[in-house]
Design an enzyme around this catalytic site. Structure first.
Site, PDB file in Angstrom:
ATOM      1  N   GLY A  16      -5.830  -6.536  -2.867  1.00 47.35           N
ATOM      2  CA  GLY A  16      -4.603  -5.850  -2.466  1.00 47.35           C
ATOM      3  C   GLY A  16      -4.319  -4.653  -3.343  1.00 47.35           C
ATOM      4  N   THR A  17      -4.014  -3.534  -2.717  1.00 43.15           N
ATOM      5  CA  THR A  17      -3.724  -2.293  -3.435  1.00 43.15           C
ATOM      6  C   THR A  17      -3.111  -1.308  -2.446  1.00 43.15           C
ATOM      7  OG1 THR A  17      -5.453  -2.496  -5.133  1.00 43.15           O
ATOM      8  CG2 THR A  17      -4.763  -0.300  -4.608  1.00 43.15           C
ATOM      9  N   THR A  18      -2.359  -0.362  -2.970  1.00 46.12           N
ATOM     10  CA  THR A  18      -1.915   0.792  -2.193  1.00 46.12           C
ATOM     11  C   THR A  18      -2.201   2.043  -3.009  1.00 46.12           C
ATOM     12  OG1 THR A  18      -0.142  -0.470  -1.133  1.00 46.12           O
ATOM     13  CG2 THR A  18       0.010   1.920  -1.042  1.00 46.12           C
TER      14      THR A  18
END
Length: 273
Positions: free
Chosen positions: A39-41
């Site tokens: 998960g990352t943005t």
């Protein structure tokens, strides 16, 4: 002079992948290794004087938050930086290798490396490993051709775009960028838009969180902005949870005496010489 029977081959070895597939066919119900969800943005956009990159700071291990202040914007060259999403180790080592190769390239040619050169090396490396290096990258920088922004996917495909977002929170981030992006934006407007895009990814994705980091790259150089915004601040307690002694009554009390027996006593002399 003796030589090995098989010469060492370059590139990724798929023997373990073929072994896992054969075991899965031979033993129904066998649990084989699978890719772990990450998960990352991360996001980036081009403004009138350069490029600005942004990322959240949460690193996860499945459903566990492993790091709250992880740095996802990596140095490649003085005017080229790269955001990494996906497997943290893959993104870190891939960008380190790119930074080393670009430094050697600059020393051998006597010129500053171009953003397209970095992107080409990264996509060729990722394509060679056929997606088994789980790194989604956003490369941004400024060279003699002007500001440039590229997105590189784990299988080696790439795109040159005025704005982009990657990671598990990319849907929310790209929605904000598509709605408010304009060509030739000022630095203040671009920075505000980037913070809003990363914040949307953080609030809309459990795999993203922490603070918003940014990196502003212009022809004069690059400037890292750590903890530019904190959209998920800890909730403050309304009062102190301290109670006076005796608030909770003691209904019963039992005291068990503890007897100790000395079995052996040893004294070790200290060496003073």
């Amino acid at each position: 002079m003796q030589k090995t029977v098989l010469e060492p081959q370059r590139g990724f070895s798929f023997e373990n992948c073929e072994r896992n597939a054969a075991l899965q066919r031979a033993l129904p119900g066998l649990r084989v290794p699978h890719a772990r969800k990450t998960g990352t943005t991360i996001a980036g956009l081009v403004f009138q004087d350069g490029v600005i990159l942004g990322a959240d700071t949460r690193a996860t291990n499945d459903s566990v938050v492993a790091d709250k202040i992880c740095e996802k914007i990596h140095f490649i060259a003085p005017k080229i930086y790269c955001c990494g999403a996906g497997v943290a180790a893959d993104a870190e080592m891939t960008t380190r290798m790119a930074a080393s190769n670009m430094e050697l390239h600059a020393l051998s040619t006597g010129r500053e490396c171009r953003v397209a050169t970095v992107t080409r090396m990264l996509r060729q490396t990722l394509f060679r490993y056929q997606g088994y290096v789980g790194a989604s990258l956003i490369v941004g920088g400024v060279d003699f051709t002007g500001p440039q922004l590229y997105s590189v996917h784990p299988h080696g495909s790439y795109s040159r775009l005025p704005f982009t977002a990657l990671g598990s929170g990319q849907d929310a981030a790209i929605a904000v960028l598509e709605d408010r992006f304009q060509p030739n934006m000022t630095l203040e407007a671009a920075q505000e838009l980037l913070v809003e895009a990363i914040t949307a990814g953080i609030l809309g994705d459990l795999g993203s969180g922490g603070n918003v980091d940014a990196c502003v790259i212009t022809a004069a150089g690059a400037k890292m902005l750590r903890a530019l915004s904190s959209p998920t601040k800890p909730i403050e307690r309304s009062s102190q949870y301290r109670f006076a002694p005796g608030t909770t009554p003691v209904l019963s009390q039992t005291v068990v005496p503890l007897t100790l027996e000395l079995v052996e006593e040893t004294v070790q002399a200290m060496d003073v010489e």
